[in-house]
Motif scaffolding. Structure first.
Motif, PDB file in Angstrom:
ATOM      1  N   ASN A  10       0.844  -1.178   0.000  1.00 44.56           N
ATOM      2  CA  ASN A  10       0.000   0.000   0.000  1.00 44.56           C
ATOM      3  C   ASN A  10       0.888   1.240   0.000  1.00 44.56           C
ATOM      4  O   ASN A  10       2.007   1.205   0.507  1.00 44.56           O
ATOM      5  CB  ASN A  10      -0.896  -0.007   1.242  1.00 44.56           C
ATOM      6  CG  ASN A  10      -2.124   0.828   1.081  1.00 44.56           C
ATOM      7  OD1 ASN A  10      -2.285   1.550   0.110  1.00 44.56           O
ATOM      8  ND2 ASN A  10      -3.024   0.729   2.049  1.00 44.56           N
ATOM      9  N   GLY A  11       0.415   2.321  -0.561  1.00 43.18           N
ATOM     10  CA  GLY A  11       1.161   3.575  -0.569  1.00 43.18           C
ATOM     11  C   GLY A  11       0.305   4.697  -1.108  1.00 43.18           C
ATOM     12  O   GLY A  11      -0.741   4.465  -1.718  1.00 43.18           O
ATOM     13  N   SER A  12       0.751   5.929  -0.901  1.00 42.17           N
ATOM     14  CA  SER A  12      -0.056   7.088  -1.278  1.00 42.17           C
ATOM     15  C   SER A  12      -0.283   7.194  -2.783  1.00 42.17           C
ATOM     16  O   SER A  12      -1.309   7.708  -3.216  1.00 42.17           O
ATOM     17  CB  SER A  12       0.589   8.371  -0.758  1.00 42.17           C
ATOM     18  OG  SER A  12       1.889   8.518  -1.296  1.00 42.17           O
ATOM     19  N   ASP A  13       0.648   6.710  -3.584  1.00 45.20           N
ATOM     20  CA  ASP A  13       0.503   6.780  -5.040  1.00 45.20           C
ATOM     21  C   ASP A  13       0.056   5.455  -5.654  1.00 45.20           C
ATOM     22  O   ASP A  13       0.014   5.326  -6.875  1.00 45.20           O
ATOM     23  CB  ASP A  13       1.828   7.198  -5.678  1.00 45.20           C
ATOM     24  CG  ASP A  13       2.242   8.613  -5.299  1.00 45.20           C
ATOM     25  OD1 ASP A  13       1.341   9.424  -5.022  1.00 45.20           O
ATOM     26  OD2 ASP A  13       3.457   8.889  -5.267  1.00 45.20           O
ATOM     27  N   LYS A  15      -2.017   2.532  -7.174  1.00 43.01           N
ATOM     28  CA  LYS A  15      -3.264   2.330  -7.917  1.00 43.01           C
ATOM     29  C   LYS A  15      -3.443   0.828  -8.084  1.00 43.01           C
ATOM     30  O   LYS A  15      -2.504   0.111  -8.445  1.00 43.01           O
ATOM     31  CB  LYS A  15      -3.209   3.029  -9.267  1.00 43.01           C
ATOM     32  CG  LYS A  15      -3.132   4.529  -9.130  1.00 43.01           C
ATOM     33  CD  LYS A  15      -3.061   5.207 -10.466  1.00 43.01           C
ATOM     34  CE  LYS A  15      -2.932   6.703 -10.208  1.00 43.01           C
ATOM     35  NZ  LYS A  15      -2.482   7.443 -11.330  1.00 43.01           N
ATOM     36  N   GLU A  53      -5.434   2.159  11.305  1.00 42.53           N
ATOM     37  CA  GLU A  53      -4.230   2.024  10.476  1.00 42.53           C
ATOM     38  C   GLU A  53      -4.589   1.368   9.143  1.00 42.53           C
ATOM     39  O   GLU A  53      -5.337   0.394   9.106  1.00 42.53           O
ATOM     40  CB  GLU A  53      -3.194   1.182  11.221  1.00 42.53           C
ATOM     41  CG  GLU A  53      -1.881   1.034  10.480  1.00 42.53           C
ATOM     42  CD  GLU A  53      -0.884   0.213  11.284  1.00 42.53           C
ATOM     43  OE1 GLU A  53       0.221   0.704  11.498  1.00 42.53           O
ATOM     44  OE2 GLU A  53      -1.229  -0.911  11.708  1.00 42.53           O
ATOM     45  N   ALA A  54      -4.025   1.903   8.059  1.00 44.93           N
ATOM     46  CA  ALA A  54      -4.244   1.331   6.735  1.00 44.93           C
ATOM     47  C   ALA A  54      -3.530  -0.017   6.615  1.00 44.93           C
ATOM     48  O   ALA A  54      -2.510  -0.258   7.266  1.00 44.93           O
ATOM     49  CB  ALA A  54      -3.727   2.287   5.664  1.00 44.93           C
TER      50      ALA A  54
END
Length: 103
Positions: A10-13, A15, A53-54
């Motif tokens: 997982n991460g902010s960018d 997709k 938490e994600a």
């Protein structure tokens, strides 16, 4: 028995098209890897260990085989096609782990 885990961090960018992954890509994997594949599952990350938490991984695919050699023999001939399909559902480079199933 071994398990090959394909994990998408997982991460902010990040997709990731779960519908495509779970239907189209998963079916492609099943069709190409054949009878040597002893088990297959898809996990969707929903949360981390702490409240709010994600999830550390958006998704994971797990493939079960009798041995590393069996995995290599079934995956190798189709690796290029299966890896090329990643662009259809994600921009994430997956992390791969091969584990020995103990129980």
């Amino acid at each position: 028995m071994i398990k090959v885990s394909v994990m998408y961090p997982n991460g902010s960018d990040a997709k990731f098209d779960m519908d495509y992954y779970n239907s189209t890509h998963a079916q492609l994997v099943l069709d190409r890897l054949g009878d040597t594949l002893k088990g297959f599952s898809v996990d969707a990350g929903i949360a981390g260990g702490a409240p709010g938490e994600a999830a550390g991984f958006i998704a994971m695919g797990h493939l079960v085989y009798e041995s590393v050699e069996a995995f290599e023999a079934s995956f190798g001939p189709h690796a290029e096609e299966l890896l090329a399909d990643l662009a259809n559902f994600t921009n994430i480079e997956p992390q791969i782990q091969i584990s020995e199933i103990k129980r």
